[in-house]
Enzyme design. Structure first.
Site, PDB file in Angstrom:
ATOM      1  N   ARG A  31      23.803   2.214 -26.464  1.00 62.39           N
ATOM      2  CA  ARG A  31      24.552   3.412 -25.999  1.00 62.39           C
ATOM      3  C   ARG A  31      26.064   3.183 -25.953  1.00 62.39           C
ATOM      4  O   ARG A  31      26.754   3.749 -25.099  1.00 62.39           O
ATOM      5  CB  ARG A  31      24.064   3.878 -24.620  1.00 62.39           C
ATOM      6  CG  ARG A  31      22.709   4.544 -24.707  1.00 62.39           C
ATOM      7  CD  ARG A  31      22.435   5.371 -23.461  1.00 62.39           C
ATOM      8  NE  ARG A  31      21.096   5.143 -22.998  1.00 62.39           N
ATOM      9  CZ  ARG A  31      20.736   5.028 -21.729  1.00 62.39           C
ATOM     10  NH1 ARG A  31      21.618   5.126 -20.763  1.00 62.39           N
ATOM     11  NH2 ARG A  31      19.473   4.827 -21.423  1.00 62.39           N
ATOM     12  N   ARG A  35      28.505   8.898 -23.940  1.00 59.28           N
ATOM     13  CA  ARG A  35      29.135   9.558 -22.804  1.00 59.28           C
ATOM     14  C   ARG A  35      30.164   8.762 -22.030  1.00 59.28           C
ATOM     15  O   ARG A  35      30.922   9.348 -21.272  1.00 59.28           O
ATOM     16  CB  ARG A  35      28.054  10.042 -21.841  1.00 59.28           C
ATOM     17  CG  ARG A  35      27.271  11.183 -22.405  1.00 59.28           C
ATOM     18  CD  ARG A  35      26.155  11.572 -21.480  1.00 59.28           C
ATOM     19  NE  ARG A  35      25.241  10.456 -21.322  1.00 59.28           N
ATOM     20  CZ  ARG A  35      24.204  10.466 -20.502  1.00 59.28           C
ATOM     21  NH1 ARG A  35      23.982  11.514 -19.755  1.00 59.28           N
ATOM     22  NH2 ARG A  35      23.404   9.429 -20.413  1.00 59.28           N
ATOM     23  N   ARG A  44      32.502  15.825 -29.216  1.00 57.27           N
ATOM     24  CA  ARG A  44      31.306  16.646 -29.052  1.00 57.27           C
ATOM     25  C   ARG A  44      31.659  18.083 -28.697  1.00 57.27           C
ATOM     26  O   ARG A  44      31.025  19.021 -29.162  1.00 57.27           O
ATOM     27  CB  ARG A  44      30.412  16.061 -27.947  1.00 57.27           C
ATOM     28  CG  ARG A  44      29.395  15.039 -28.405  1.00 57.27           C
ATOM     29  CD  ARG A  44      28.181  15.660 -29.064  1.00 57.27           C
ATOM     30  NE  ARG A  44      27.529  16.677 -28.248  1.00 57.27           N
ATOM     31  CZ  ARG A  44      26.676  16.441 -27.276  1.00 57.27           C
ATOM     32  NH1 ARG A  44      26.326  15.218 -27.006  1.00 57.27           N
ATOM     33  NH2 ARG A  44      26.147  17.428 -26.578  1.00 57.27           N
ATOM     34  N   ASP A  80      19.343  10.352 -32.274  1.00 56.18           N
ATOM     35  CA  ASP A  80      18.469  10.230 -31.112  1.00 56.18           C
ATOM     36  C   ASP A  80      17.049  10.001 -31.584  1.00 56.18           C
ATOM     37  O   ASP A  80      16.687  10.357 -32.707  1.00 56.18           O
ATOM     38  CB  ASP A  80      18.528  11.480 -30.223  1.00 56.18           C
ATOM     39  CG  ASP A  80      17.924  11.186 -28.851  1.00 56.18           C
ATOM     40  OD1 ASP A  80      18.621  10.617 -28.001  1.00 56.18           O
ATOM     41  OD2 ASP A  80      16.724  11.469 -28.657  1.00 56.18           O
ATOM     42  N   TYR A 155       7.019  11.381 -24.548  1.00 54.59           N
ATOM     43  CA  TYR A 155       7.770  12.643 -24.443  1.00 54.59           C
ATOM     44  C   TYR A 155       6.923  13.823 -24.907  1.00 54.59           C
ATOM     45  O   TYR A 155       6.941  14.905 -24.297  1.00 54.59           O
ATOM     46  CB  TYR A 155       9.065  12.580 -25.275  1.00 54.59           C
ATOM     47  CG  TYR A 155      10.147  11.772 -24.591  1.00 54.59           C
ATOM     48  CD1 TYR A 155      10.765  12.243 -23.438  1.00 54.59           C
ATOM     49  CD2 TYR A 155      10.567  10.539 -25.086  1.00 54.59           C
ATOM     50  CE1 TYR A 155      11.755  11.509 -22.798  1.00 54.59           C
ATOM     51  CE2 TYR A 155      11.554   9.789 -24.454  1.00 54.59           C
ATOM     52  CZ  TYR A 155      12.145  10.287 -23.307  1.00 54.59           C
ATOM     53  OH  TYR A 155      13.114   9.558 -22.674  1.00 54.59           O
TER      54      TYR A 155
HETATM   55  O1  CP3 Z   1      25.156   4.461 -28.737  1.00 57.25           O
HETATM   56  C1  CP3 Z   1      23.966   4.639 -29.042  1.00 57.25           C
HETATM   57  O2  CP3 Z   1      23.031   3.986 -28.533  1.00 57.25           O
HETATM   58  C2  CP3 Z   1      23.684   5.579 -30.192  1.00 57.25           C
HETATM   59  C3  CP3 Z   1      22.806   6.611 -30.153  1.00 57.25           C
HETATM   60  C4  CP3 Z   1      21.564   6.796 -29.314  1.00 57.25           C
HETATM   61  C5  CP3 Z   1      21.364   7.947 -28.493  1.00 57.25           C
HETATM   62  N1  CP3 Z   1      20.101   7.917 -28.007  1.00 57.25           N
HETATM   63  C6  CP3 Z   1      22.364   8.991 -28.271  1.00 57.25           C
HETATM   64  C7  CP3 Z   1      22.231   9.873 -27.107  1.00 57.25           C
HETATM   65  C8  CP3 Z   1      20.399   6.024 -29.243  1.00 57.25           C
HETATM   66  C9  CP3 Z   1      20.109   4.686 -29.878  1.00 57.25           C
HETATM   67  C10 CP3 Z   1      19.476   6.755 -28.430  1.00 57.25           C
HETATM   68  C11 CP3 Z   1      18.114   6.303 -28.186  1.00 57.25           C
HETATM   69  C12 CP3 Z   1      17.305   6.977 -27.169  1.00 57.25           C
HETATM   70  N2  CP3 Z   1      17.237   8.310 -26.872  1.00 57.25           N
HETATM   71  C13 CP3 Z   1      16.354   6.311 -26.356  1.00 57.25           C
HETATM   72  C14 CP3 Z   1      16.055   4.840 -26.436  1.00 57.25           C
HETATM   73  C15 CP3 Z   1      17.109   4.027 -25.805  1.00 57.25           C
HETATM   74  C16 CP3 Z   1      17.128   3.980 -24.314  1.00 57.25           C
HETATM   75  O3  CP3 Z   1      18.157   4.352 -23.756  1.00 57.25           O
HETATM   76  O4  CP3 Z   1      16.143   3.542 -23.729  1.00 57.25           O
HETATM   77  C17 CP3 Z   1      15.752   7.249 -25.534  1.00 57.25           C
HETATM   78  C18 CP3 Z   1      14.690   6.990 -24.494  1.00 57.25           C
HETATM   79  C19 CP3 Z   1      16.314   8.525 -25.875  1.00 57.25           C
HETATM   80  C20 CP3 Z   1      15.976   9.838 -25.294  1.00 57.25           C
HETATM   81  C21 CP3 Z   1      17.186  10.412 -24.640  1.00 57.25           C
HETATM   82  N3  CP3 Z   1      18.165  11.099 -25.333  1.00 57.25           N
HETATM   83  C22 CP3 Z   1      17.608  10.287 -23.288  1.00 57.25           C
HETATM   84  C23 CP3 Z   1      16.814   9.606 -22.197  1.00 57.25           C
HETATM   85  C24 CP3 Z   1      18.865  10.914 -23.191  1.00 57.25           C
HETATM   86  C25 CP3 Z   1      19.779  11.003 -21.993  1.00 57.25           C
HETATM   87  C26 CP3 Z   1      19.717  12.320 -21.299  1.00 57.25           C
HETATM   88  C27 CP3 Z   1      20.842  12.469 -20.303  1.00 57.25           C
HETATM   89  O5  CP3 Z   1      21.733  13.281 -20.561  1.00 57.25           O
HETATM   90  O6  CP3 Z   1      20.847  11.763 -19.281  1.00 57.25           O
HETATM   91  C28 CP3 Z   1      19.180  11.413 -24.467  1.00 57.25           C
HETATM   92  C29 CP3 Z   1      20.418  12.103 -24.854  1.00 57.25           C
HETATM   93  C30 CP3 Z   1      21.387  11.263 -25.584  1.00 57.25           C
HETATM   94  N4  CP3 Z   1      21.093  10.479 -26.646  1.00 57.25           N
HETATM   95  C31 CP3 Z   1      22.779  11.189 -25.330  1.00 57.25           C
HETATM   96  C32 CP3 Z   1      23.316  10.327 -26.288  1.00 57.25           C
HETATM   97  C33 CP3 Z   1      24.761   9.956 -26.481  1.00 57.25           C
HETATM   98  C34 CP3 Z   1      23.529  11.946 -24.248  1.00 57.25           C
HETATM   99  C35 CP3 Z   1      23.603  13.373 -24.641  1.00 57.25           C
HETATM  100  C36 CP3 Z   1      24.970  13.996 -24.539  1.00 57.25           C
HETATM  101  O7  CP3 Z   1      26.002  13.326 -24.738  1.00 57.25           O
HETATM  102  O8  CP3 Z   1      24.993  15.219 -24.334  1.00 57.25           O
END
Ligand code: CP3
Length: 346
Positions: A31, A35, A44, A80, A155
């Site tokens: 990550r 954010r 974004r 994602d 999910y």
């Molecule tokens: O920097 C990175 O890691 C690159 C991209 C990335 C994202 N999600 C971007 C993202 C990666 C590798 C993921 C993987 C992901 N997504 C996982 C596995 C990794 C982990 O953290 O365990 C999981 C479980 C997800 C599912 C998911 N997507 C979650 C739990 C969330 C967070 C929700 C929240 O807002 O709290 C997301 C959204 C997400 N994926 C964001 C990002 C940058 C945030 C969304 C935003 O900026 O609006």
């Protein structure tokens, strides 16, 4: 490929992945794109997460932001784990502050019809984004990724994030055929999603089984391991494969059996213990992400301790034990990158 001059083959990250001695311990952060960066929020704007993932120029810009700012040794592709599910037509949204939410959760045999195979044409925007990135990244390798079948299935079955994964576990045990049907289709989708990224230029992949730690070892072996193995097989022999889960100390050996060359270790177990248990694996990890919020002295001491702890492993890629927390100060992440590079330079 024609970009031999800019080939990232000698990168510390790829050398470490292969178990060779790199010029310094490579570092990147799960990550790192996202954010915690003000420039991410600007880029974004009001674009939804899934729309952003389908916009190649934006994906390229967001993936590059942490590389520029921190000088990390690898880029993680901005996307994602639910992108390939949406691409095959599953009605899924990423709700800010919550995570993936599935409109109609999977419960019956009929739901299997909603998981067709992924065709590379479904994700042309991924190929395009990686094409842009390979040019921009030069010597820095790109890591592609996918969610593992268990984490994705959770999910789909729960309908959204879950603490106990109770519906998923209940379905596994009461309808094992349906479970294996869902998970094997997800494995095919993940495998294809990884292949598309590698064909486009990703130099390594990471399979995120974020929620596998919720399973007992027996259930992991019966219900998750075969499907994660199948997903990773799609890119075997082509790029190094990293496999990561949270709270998976009890599963380290079982997860290693998927064949991934690199085991991600979360912050709950010291790297030296993981190295004793997995002498043949390169390890990735495992600074507690909360320590990025600690004062500099504590953060640097913890960084040094992780480096020291990784010395006994076959190879070490420095990372956090899970993703960067949203309110992390980017300056602190930069401090960690510089410290890792300084202390480990050979
Ligand atoms: O920097 C990175 O890691 C690159 C991209 C990335 C994202 N999600 C971007 C993202 C990666 C590798 C993921 C993987 C992901 N997504 C996982 C596995 C990794 C982990 O953290 O365990 C999981 C479980 C997800 C599912 C998911 N997507 C979650 C739990 C969330 C967070 C929700 C929240 O807002 O709290 C997301 C959204 C997400 N994926 C964001 C990002 C940058 C945030 C969304 C935003 O900026 O609006």
């Amino acid at each position: 490929m024609s970009n031999a001059a800019a080939s990232p083959i000698e990168s510390p990250f790829l050398a470490a992945c292969r178990g060779e001695q790199p010029s310094r311990t490579p570092v990147w952060f799960m990550r790192q794109a996202g954010r915690s960066l003000p420039e991410y929020k600007t880029a974004r704007g009001t674009t939804t997460m899934l729309e952003a993932c389908r916009t190649p120029e934006l994906v390229c810009e967001i993936t590059m932001q942490p590389v520029r700012r921190y000088g990390v040794d690898a880029a993680i592709f901005f996307s994602d784990i639910v992108v390939p599910l949406a691409a095959v037509g599953v009605d899924v949204e990423i709700v800010p502050g919550t995570g993936p939410v599935v409109a109609e959760p999977f419960r019956t045999e009929d739901d299997l019809k909603r998981l067709r195979n992924l065709d590379p044409c479904d994700v042309g925007y991924i190929t395009e984004a990686i094409g842009l990135l390979v040019k921009e990244l030069g010597d820095t390798p790109l890591i592609g990724f996918a969610g593992a079948p268990f984490t994705l299935a959770s999910y789909l079955i729960e309908g959204g994030p879950s603490r106990d994964h109770a519906k998923t576990k209940a379905l596994m045990h009461s309808a094992p055929e349906l479970w294996h049907g869902i998970a094997s289709r997800l494995a095919a989708i993940c495998g294809e999603f990884l292949r598309v990224q590698v064909e486009a230029g990703a130099r390594a992949v990471q399979l995120f089984d974020s929620w596998a730690g919720a399973l007992s070892e027996a259930d992991y072996r019966r219900f998750a391991l075969p499907h994660s193995t199948a997903a990773l097989a799609g890119v075997a022999q082509s790029v190094p494969r990293i496999h990561f889960g949270v709270g998976t100390a009890h599963l380290l050996e079982a997860m290693a059996e998927t064949g991934a060359e690199i085991s991600g270790v979360d912050f709950r177990i010291p790297l030296e213990q993981a190295a004793e248990r997995l002498p043949d694996k390169v390890l990735q990890g495992n600074l507690d992400p909360a320590l990025i919020l600690a004062d500099d002295a504590a953060l640097l001491a913890a960084t040094d301790a992780v480096l020291e702890s990784g010395r006994g492993a076959k190879g070490h890629i420095f990372n956090l034990g899970h993703g960067v927390l949203p309110d992390s100060d980017p300056e602190k992440l930069k401090l960690v990158v510089d410290r890792v590079h300084e202390v480990s330079a050979r």
